[in-house]
Structure formats: C-alpha cells, structure tokens
Design a protein around this motif. Structure first.
Motif, short mmCIF file in Angstrom:
data_model
loop_
_atom_site.label_atom_id
_atom_site.label_comp_id
_atom_site.label_asym_id
_atom_site.label_seq_id
_atom_site.Cartn_x
_atom_site.Cartn_y
_atom_site.Cartn_z
N MET A 1 -71.10 -10.54 52.76
CA MET A 1 -69.93 -10.08 52.05
C MET A 1 -69.29 -11.30 51.37
SD MET A 1 -66.52 -7.94 53.23
CE MET A 1 -67.01 -7.90 54.88
N PRO A 2 -68.84 -11.16 50.14
CA PRO A 2 -68.21 -12.29 49.44
C PRO A 2 -66.86 -12.65 50.05
CG PRO A 2 -68.02 -10.31 48.14
CD PRO A 2 -68.88 -9.96 49.34
N ASP A 3 -66.41 -13.85 49.75
CA ASP A 3 -65.08 -14.26 50.21
C ASP A 3 -64.04 -13.29 49.67
OD1 ASP A 3 -66.03 -16.48 51.57
OD2 ASP A 3 -65.82 -17.80 49.84
N PRO A 4 -63.02 -12.96 50.45
CA PRO A 4 -62.04 -11.97 49.99
C PRO A 4 -61.10 -12.49 48.92
CG PRO A 4 -61.50 -12.72 52.20
CD PRO A 4 -62.82 -13.34 51.83
N VAL A 5 -60.99 -13.80 48.75
CA VAL A 5 -60.08 -14.36 47.75
C VAL A 5 -60.84 -15.33 46.84
CG1 VAL A 5 -57.97 -15.71 47.40
CG2 VAL A 5 -58.15 -14.20 49.37
N LEU A 6 -60.73 -15.10 45.54
CA LEU A 6 -61.37 -15.99 44.57
C LEU A 6 -60.55 -17.27 44.40
CD1 LEU A 6 -62.23 -13.33 41.85
CD2 LEU A 6 -63.80 -14.38 43.47
N ALA A 7 -61.23 -18.38 44.19
CA ALA A 7 -60.54 -19.65 43.95
C ALA A 7 -60.11 -19.71 42.48
CB ALA A 7 -61.46 -20.82 44.27
N PRO A 8 -58.89 -20.15 42.20
CA PRO A 8 -58.46 -20.25 40.81
C PRO A 8 -59.25 -21.31 40.05
CG PRO A 8 -56.78 -21.16 42.27
CD PRO A 8 -57.85 -20.58 43.14
N LEU A 9 -59.43 -21.08 38.76
CA LEU A 9 -60.11 -22.05 37.90
C LEU A 9 -59.15 -23.15 37.47
CD1 LEU A 9 -62.05 -19.57 35.60
CD2 LEU A 9 -62.96 -20.88 37.53
N ALA A 10 -57.90 -22.80 37.28
CA ALA A 10 -56.87 -23.76 36.86
C ALA A 10 -55.51 -23.27 37.35
CB ALA A 10 -56.86 -23.90 35.34
N VAL A 11 -54.63 -24.23 37.63
CA VAL A 11 -53.29 -23.91 38.11
C VAL A 11 -52.27 -24.76 37.38
CG1 VAL A 11 -51.74 -23.95 40.11
CG2 VAL A 11 -54.14 -23.33 40.41
N GLU A 12 -51.20 -24.14 36.91
CA GLU A 12 -50.07 -24.86 36.33
C GLU A 12 -48.86 -24.52 37.21
OE1 GLU A 12 -47.58 -25.18 32.24
OE2 GLU A 12 -49.73 -24.80 32.07
N ALA A 13 -48.70 -25.31 38.26
CA ALA A 13 -47.71 -25.02 39.28
C ALA A 13 -46.29 -24.98 38.74
CB ALA A 13 -47.81 -26.04 40.42
N GLU A 14 -45.97 -25.85 37.77
CA GLU A 14 -44.60 -25.90 37.24
C GLU A 14 -44.17 -24.56 36.66
OE1 GLU A 14 -47.05 -28.12 35.86
OE2 GLU A 14 -46.69 -29.45 37.55
N ARG A 15 -45.10 -23.85 36.04
CA ARG A 15 -44.80 -22.55 35.44
C ARG A 15 -45.18 -21.39 36.34
NH1 ARG A 15 -46.52 -23.02 29.09
NH2 ARG A 15 -45.02 -24.61 28.55
N GLY A 16 -45.89 -21.68 37.41
CA GLY A 16 -46.36 -20.61 38.29
C GLY A 16 -47.51 -19.82 37.69
N TRP A 17 -48.31 -20.47 36.84
CA TRP A 17 -49.44 -19.82 36.19
C TRP A 17 -50.74 -20.24 36.87
CZ3 TRP A 17 -48.47 -20.89 30.28
CH2 TRP A 17 -47.32 -20.22 29.88
N TYR A 18 -51.69 -19.33 36.86
CA TYR A 18 -53.02 -19.68 37.33
C TYR A 18 -54.05 -18.85 36.58
CZ TYR A 18 -52.26 -15.56 40.26
OH TYR A 18 -51.97 -14.30 40.71
#
Length: 62
Positions: A1-18
């Motif tokens: 079974m695959p991992d239940p959570v995908l790893a983000p490709l990129a994160v911009e923490a200041e804006r809360g974007w991923y």
C-alpha cells in the motif's frame, strides 16, 4: 500500500503555500473504469484505520 501522505514538491512557508505531486486517479475514476471495487476501498481504509489505531494506542496516556 502506498504511503498515506504525499511529500510536497515545494513549500513557501511564509505564505502557507505548498505544491503537491499528482496523487493518481481519484478512486471514483478507478471504480468507473472497473479497475477496482468498493471492497478494495474498504480494505485499504480498514488497514489504514487499524494502523492509526495501533499508533495511537502505542503512546502512553498523558
């Protein structure tokens, strides 16, 4: 079974974007194409739920 959570490709923490990778087809599409059944979904969800319950009960109460 695959991992239940995908790893983000990129994160911009200041804006809360991923940016997340494509997680594959929706299960509804898999069902519609006849490549899976509701029992497959129930089996996968049951296994995941059992995993999380074991993890929760492995921790001592606070």
């Amino acid at each position: 079974m695959p991992d239940p959570v995908l790893a983000p490709l990129a994160v911009e923490a200041e804006r809360g974007w991923y940016l997340m990778p494509d997680g594959g087809p929706l299960f509804r599409q898999v069902l519609d194409e006849g490549a899976g059944t509701l029992a497959d979904w129930e089996d996968a969800r049951g296994a995941e739920t059992a995993h999380w319950l074991r993890e929760l009960h492995a921790e001592p109460p606070m």
